[in-house]
Design a protein around this motif. Structure first.
Motif, PDB file in Angstrom:
ATOM      1  N   ARG A 171       0.832  -1.199   0.000  1.00  0.00           N
ATOM      2  CA  ARG A 171       0.000   0.000   0.000  1.00  0.00           C
ATOM      3  C   ARG A 171       0.871   1.255   0.000  1.00  0.00           C
ATOM      4  O   ARG A 171       0.587   2.217  -0.720  1.00  0.00           O
ATOM      5  CB  ARG A 171      -0.908  -0.005   1.225  1.00  0.00           C
ATOM      6  CG  ARG A 171      -1.886   1.139   1.231  1.00  0.00           C
ATOM      7  CD  ARG A 171      -2.807   1.145   2.446  1.00  0.00           C
ATOM      8  NE  ARG A 171      -3.472  -0.126   2.610  1.00  0.00           N
ATOM      9  CZ  ARG A 171      -3.442  -0.831   3.744  1.00  0.00           C
ATOM     10  NH1 ARG A 171      -2.782  -0.375   4.789  1.00  0.00           N
ATOM     11  NH2 ARG A 171      -4.090  -1.969   3.844  1.00  0.00           N
ATOM     12  N   ILE A 172       1.926   1.246   0.786  1.00  0.00           N
ATOM     13  CA  ILE A 172       2.838   2.396   0.824  1.00  0.00           C
ATOM     14  C   ILE A 172       3.507   2.573  -0.537  1.00  0.00           C
ATOM     15  O   ILE A 172       3.647   3.694  -1.027  1.00  0.00           O
ATOM     16  CB  ILE A 172       3.873   2.225   1.947  1.00  0.00           C
ATOM     17  CG1 ILE A 172       3.187   2.295   3.307  1.00  0.00           C
ATOM     18  CG2 ILE A 172       4.960   3.286   1.854  1.00  0.00           C
ATOM     19  CD1 ILE A 172       4.071   1.907   4.467  1.00  0.00           C
ATOM     20  N   GLY A 173       3.888   1.467  -1.165  1.00  0.00           N
ATOM     21  CA  GLY A 173       4.485   1.544  -2.497  1.00  0.00           C
ATOM     22  C   GLY A 173       3.532   2.108  -3.529  1.00  0.00           C
ATOM     23  O   GLY A 173       3.930   2.885  -4.396  1.00  0.00           O
ATOM     24  N   MET A 174       2.254   1.726  -3.440  1.00  0.00           N
ATOM     25  CA  MET A 174       1.262   2.280  -4.369  1.00  0.00           C
ATOM     26  C   MET A 174       1.079   3.782  -4.146  1.00  0.00           C
ATOM     27  O   MET A 174       0.967   4.541  -5.107  1.00  0.00           O
ATOM     28  CB  MET A 174      -0.079   1.562  -4.210  1.00  0.00           C
ATOM     29  CG  MET A 174      -0.102   0.177  -4.775  1.00  0.00           C
ATOM     30  SD  MET A 174      -1.745  -0.552  -4.846  1.00  0.00           S
ATOM     31  CE  MET A 174      -2.123  -0.766  -3.122  1.00  0.00           C
ATOM     32  N   ILE A 175       1.079   4.210  -2.906  1.00  0.00           N
ATOM     33  CA  ILE A 175       0.914   5.637  -2.606  1.00  0.00           C
ATOM     34  C   ILE A 175       2.101   6.430  -3.121  1.00  0.00           C
ATOM     35  O   ILE A 175       1.939   7.485  -3.748  1.00  0.00           O
ATOM     36  CB  ILE A 175       0.709   5.846  -1.089  1.00  0.00           C
ATOM     37  CG1 ILE A 175      -0.647   5.282  -0.666  1.00  0.00           C
ATOM     38  CG2 ILE A 175       0.833   7.313  -0.705  1.00  0.00           C
ATOM     39  CD1 ILE A 175      -0.835   5.200   0.826  1.00  0.00           C
ATOM     40  N   VAL A 176       3.304   5.933  -2.879  1.00  0.00           N
ATOM     41  CA  VAL A 176       4.507   6.641  -3.341  1.00  0.00           C
ATOM     42  C   VAL A 176       4.557   6.667  -4.872  1.00  0.00           C
ATOM     43  O   VAL A 176       4.934   7.677  -5.472  1.00  0.00           O
ATOM     44  CB  VAL A 176       5.778   6.004  -2.736  1.00  0.00           C
ATOM     45  CG1 VAL A 176       7.024   6.612  -3.320  1.00  0.00           C
ATOM     46  CG2 VAL A 176       5.779   6.154  -1.235  1.00  0.00           C
ATOM     47  N   GLY A 177       4.147   5.581  -5.529  1.00  0.00           N
ATOM     48  CA  GLY A 177       4.100   5.558  -6.990  1.00  0.00           C
ATOM     49  C   GLY A 177       3.099   6.562  -7.530  1.00  0.00           C
ATOM     50  O   GLY A 177       3.361   7.251  -8.527  1.00  0.00           O
ATOM     51  N   PHE A 178       1.935   6.675  -6.876  1.00  0.00           N
ATOM     52  CA  PHE A 178       0.933   7.639  -7.309  1.00  0.00           C
ATOM     53  C   PHE A 178       1.426   9.070  -7.120  1.00  0.00           C
ATOM     54  O   PHE A 178       1.222   9.925  -7.981  1.00  0.00           O
ATOM     55  CB  PHE A 178      -0.370   7.411  -6.546  1.00  0.00           C
ATOM     56  CG  PHE A 178      -1.478   8.331  -6.953  1.00  0.00           C
ATOM     57  CD1 PHE A 178      -2.090   8.185  -8.184  1.00  0.00           C
ATOM     58  CD2 PHE A 178      -1.902   9.343  -6.114  1.00  0.00           C
ATOM     59  CE1 PHE A 178      -3.116   9.025  -8.573  1.00  0.00           C
ATOM     60  CE2 PHE A 178      -2.922  10.189  -6.490  1.00  0.00           C
ATOM     61  CZ  PHE A 178      -3.525  10.031  -7.729  1.00  0.00           C
ATOM     62  N   VAL A 179       2.092   9.325  -6.004  1.00  0.00           N
ATOM     63  CA  VAL A 179       2.643  10.661  -5.762  1.00  0.00           C
ATOM     64  C   VAL A 179       3.729  10.981  -6.788  1.00  0.00           C
ATOM     65  O   VAL A 179       3.845  12.119  -7.242  1.00  0.00           O
ATOM     66  CB  VAL A 179       3.168  10.775  -4.310  1.00  0.00           C
ATOM     67  CG1 VAL A 179       3.951  12.051  -4.092  1.00  0.00           C
ATOM     68  CG2 VAL A 179       2.012  10.700  -3.337  1.00  0.00           C
TER      69      VAL A 179
END
Length: 81
Positions: free
Chosen positions: A59-67
């Protein structure tokens, strides 16, 4: 479950984080590279999120990728304007 399958699980989550962070850094230099790395971070984060023990890192990886994608879009629009 073999050792090879259990060893691959954390690798996806950490790869997702690494791709997202690289996308954030690239967002200030090359917006297109930020989009590509951010999308790769989203995909690998989603694949890691599907594993129950790596859901939080995924989930953290998805958030950082989206940012990273957002930073790339912002930098691209500021270069155009």
């Amino acid at each position: 479950m073999s050792n090879v399958q259990s060893a691959a699980k954390p690798t996806l989550a950490y790869a997702s984080l690494a791709l997202g962070v690289l996308g954030l850094i690239a967002g200030f230099l090359v917006p297109l590279l930020a989009w590509v790395l951010g999308a790769a971070g989203l995909v690998t984060g989603f694949l890691a999120f599907r594993q129950p023990d790596m859901a939080k890192l995924g989930r953290i990886g998805m958030i950082v990728g989206f940012v990273a994608i957002l930073v790339g879009v912002y930098h691209f629009t500021s270069l155009i304007a």
